[in-house]
Design an enzyme around this catalytic site. Structure first.
Site, PDB file in Angstrom:
ATOM      1  CG  HIS B 228      -2.079   1.084   0.744  1.00  0.00           C
ATOM      2  ND1 HIS B 228      -2.990   0.934  -0.268  1.00  0.00           N
ATOM      3  CD2 HIS B 228      -2.229   2.356   1.177  1.00  0.00           C
ATOM      4  CE1 HIS B 228      -3.677   2.050  -0.414  1.00  0.00           C
ATOM      5  NE2 HIS B 228      -3.241   2.927   0.452  1.00  0.00           N
ATOM      6  CG  HIS B 379      -9.172   2.153  -6.993  1.00  0.00           C
ATOM      7  ND1 HIS B 379      -9.620   3.386  -6.577  1.00  0.00           N
ATOM      8  CD2 HIS B 379      -8.021   1.937  -6.312  1.00  0.00           C
ATOM      9  CE1 HIS B 379      -8.787   3.879  -5.691  1.00  0.00           C
ATOM     10  NE2 HIS B 379      -7.799   3.031  -5.508  1.00  0.00           N
ATOM     11  CG  PHE B 380      -4.892  -0.595  -9.893  1.00  0.00           C
ATOM     12  CD1 PHE B 380      -4.411  -0.789 -11.159  1.00  0.00           C
ATOM     13  CD2 PHE B 380      -5.241  -1.712  -9.132  1.00  0.00           C
ATOM     14  CE1 PHE B 380      -4.290  -2.053 -11.695  1.00  0.00           C
ATOM     15  CE2 PHE B 380      -5.125  -2.987  -9.657  1.00  0.00           C
ATOM     16  CZ  PHE B 380      -4.646  -3.160 -10.946  1.00  0.00           C
ATOM     17  NE  ARG B 443      -4.046 -10.262  -8.323  1.00  0.00           N
ATOM     18  CZ  ARG B 443      -4.237  -9.998  -7.036  1.00  0.00           C
ATOM     19  NH1 ARG B 443      -5.181 -10.616  -6.362  1.00  0.00           N
ATOM     20  NH2 ARG B 443      -3.481  -9.132  -6.413  1.00  0.00           N
TER      21      ARG B 443
END
Lengths: 61, 594
Positions: B228, B379-380, B443
């Protein structure tokens, strides 16, 4: 050989200098308020996504 | 003032080298993007599904480790040199850390590329989240270690500059950009303890056959201890750009120097004790500690919201100095034709949206709904894929003339480039979030299984179309960026030279108003360390008590590979490993000699 020039920083467009005491960021307040409304509405929307479907990960019948 | 490349030619060389490495990684990692997207949505499949994981690993590692961190070190070297106004203490040390990072990057990349062929045992298809039981070749772990050691030396190099500067400037407050660099690096030292422990104590000995087994939950927890805060390592240089350069381009001044410092201190204190929020679904960690990480994560919204206020207020100051009026009309007075400004403003806008999806990820109950779905990559791609990547691309249009002395090739082409990135990502990321809410897993090369996913609004097929179109637009934007970059970097078709630059304008509320306690780095590191001990000691102790330090006997999982091409000879492994080491050594020596 090449001529010379400064790196542009948009400083030429400054029409007036505004100092610390004259500046009141009301436009920022207006934008922050709109963001607050959007985020609040999204949280309400989340209620419909998470809790209203018959089968949800949180509510197992 | 003379341009940076003329004032500090030796340092500018290092900055250029780091940026070149960063953009090479962007090119390689970015090229993998459309391959995997089009494969996943079943539009274009030119590789077997097994190879998808090698492509995904290359995409992840090249972009979120190499592209971002190489940019960070180059940009931070500029920030330190320019804001302290002093050359590197010893340019050989500066080249040494660049050489170490390059050697590490080469080793890790070769290990990943080995996954494309069956002629060698070398492979590392373990994704960016490289915890057990997935096992990579030792070259991958050794490469990452070397790379991170390089960043540690870089941090030490910058601290040394600061210490020497302090000796000559007693009683003066540290310049803002240097303050930002130092807090970022202190956070990074704390954060990398986790990944160093995971790699050196467990994964590397395991891949070398020194130990037979590892405790997967322990390596996961140590990875996320690092996993994180690493996102803030991507983000903090971008915050520096937003605080220092964006107001400059907008024609304004930073609203408050003190607020900017407080934000960086908050990131130093709060970035690390939150990693468990990536493990809400992991059995073996008590709910109470998950809750503690959740509440710490919510505290992290504070510096981001402070940033939103300060940066927007600084831009508004620029707009008003340029004649802007009213509650909203001032927005039209901003330099929207400048790709550096528009790219960063749009990146900031996307980051506001990412803040919302981040809150969903961080909330324990809502996380259960989206965990391991496409929501998370959605999101990322807003955070690192847009807030960070688009800001880096945009700032290049401002930064490049300062480090090369060549003008930007075409501001209009630059504008098209940043706009296409924004449009592509709006389509792709939004649709990724929505298929995630529909339950589509992440994934995986084949997310369909045997049942139909239901979209909340619109069909899954329609969302896949949006993802595909978005990915293609993003690829075009990337191609434009590179064409433009090459023309600008080498001054192809340029008729002018950049010889001078305007100094960064002083903040409205300057560093004299910043409380002195903000410079007490020992205090902030101590508080950060206490929080880490509180959050991590008991979970890690209980993981070890439950599963053992080296775990229950877990066999390594080495993903199967369907090779794209074939090299002959079993000795290839050793040749490739040797070559990687040699490339690294040459880079390091070349760095030192230059």
């Amino acid at each position: 050989m090449a001529t010379e020039q400064p790196a542009a920083d948009q400083t030429d467009d400054i029409q007036r200098e505004i100092g610390h005491d004259e500046y009141d960021p009301i436009g920022t307040l207006a934008l922050v308020f709109i963001y607050f409304i959007i985020v609040s509405m999204l949280w309400i929307f989340v209620y419909f996504v998470e809790f209203l479907p018959r089968i949800s990960p949180m509510v197992v019948f | 003032m003379a341009v940076f490349a003329d004032r500090y030619p030796d340092e500018a060389k290092v900055v250029r080298a780091a940026l070149a490495s960063s953009f090479l990684a962007l090119l390689i990692g970015g090229a993998m993007g459309p391959l995997q997207t089009l494969h996943r949505i079943d539009y274009l499949r030119i590789m077997p599904s097994e190879t998808y994981y090698t492509v995904l690993t290359l995409h992840g590692v090249a972009l979120v480790i190499l592209f971002t961190i190489f940019f960070l070190v180059g940009f931070y070297q500029w920030a330190i040199t320019d804001s302290l106004d002093r050359p590197s203490e010893d340019i050989r040390v500066t080249w040494l850390w660049y050489g170490l990072m390059t050697a590490g990057a080469a080793m890790a990349s070769i290990a990943i590329l080995g996954g494309f062929t069956d002629a060698t045992d070398i492979s590392a298809s373990v994704l960016f989240t490289f915890y057990a039981p997935l096992e990579a070749h030792w070259l991958f772990y050794a490469g990452l270690t070397t790379f991170i050691v390089g960043t540690w030396v870089a941090g030490a190099d910058w601290f040394r500059s600061w210490w020497n500067w302090k000796k000559e400037n007693k009683g003066e407050k540290t310049p803002l950009r240097t303050f930002m660099v130092l807090t970022t690096m202190l956070m990074w030292y704390l954060a990398t303890i986790g990944v160093a422990a995971a790699v050196l104590l467990f994964l590397l000995p395991w891949s070398l056959g020194i130990i037979d087994s590892v405790n997967p939950l322990l390596t996961r927890t140590l990875f996320w201890y690092f996993g994180h805060p690493v996102v803030y390592f991507w983000l903090l240089p971008v915050y520096m750009i937003w605080y220092v350069i964006l107001p400059q381009i907008a024609g304004g001044r930073l609203f408050s120097d003190a607020l900017a410092r407080i934000v960086f201190v908050l990131f130093l204190v709060l970035s690390v004790p939150v990693g468990i929020h990536h493990q809400y679904l992991d059995p073996g960690i008590a709910e109470g500690f998950k809750f503690l990480s959740a509440s710490n994560t919510m505290f992290l919204l504070l510096p981001s919201l402070l940033t939103a206020f300060t940066v927007v207020a600084s831009i508004e100051h620029g707009a008003r100095q340029r004649g802007g009026e009213g509650y909203f009309r001032w927005l039209t007075a901003l330099p929207w034709r400048n790709p550096a400004f528009t790219g960063m403003a749009l990146a900031g806008l996307m980051f506001a949206a990412a803040g919302f999806s981040g809150m969903v990820n961080a909330g324990m109950n809502l996380n259960y709904l989206v965990h391991n779905t496409m929501w998370v990559p959605g999101h990322f791609h807003l955070t690192v894929g847009t807030a960070v990547a688009l800001t880096i691309m945009a700032v290049t249009y401002w930064f490049l003339p300062r480090i090369t002395g060549n003008p930007i090739f075409s501001m209009r082409l630059g504008l098209v480039q940043v706009l296409t990135w924004f449009v592509g990502m709006v389509l792709m990321s939004n649709a990724m979030h929505r298929v995630g809410v529909g339950g589509e897993p992440r994934r995986t090369a084949d997310p369909f299984y045997d049942f139909e996913f239901e979209g909340v609004i619109g069909s899954i097929g329609e969302l896949h179309l949006q993802i595909g179109i978005g990915a293609i637009i993003l690829t075009l934007s990337l191609v434009l960026f590179f064409i433009h970059l090459i023309f600008s970097w080498f001054g192809i078709s340029a008729t002018t030279k950049i010889t001078s630059e305007a100094p960064i304008r002083k903040p409205l509320s300057g560093k004299e108003h910043a409380p002195a306690v903000l410079e007490n780095f020992r205090l902030w590191v101590a508080i950060a360390a206490v929080l880490i001990v509180l959050v991590y000691t008991i979970p890690i102790a209980s993981i070890i008590a439950e599963g053992g330090l080296f775990g229950p006997d877990v066999s390594p999982v080495r993903p199967d590979h369907a090779p794209l091409f074939s090299l002959s000879g079993l000795a290839t492994e050793w040749v490739v490993a040797g070559l990687a080491g040699a490339v690294g050594a040459i880079a390091a020596i070349a760095g030192v000699l230059r």
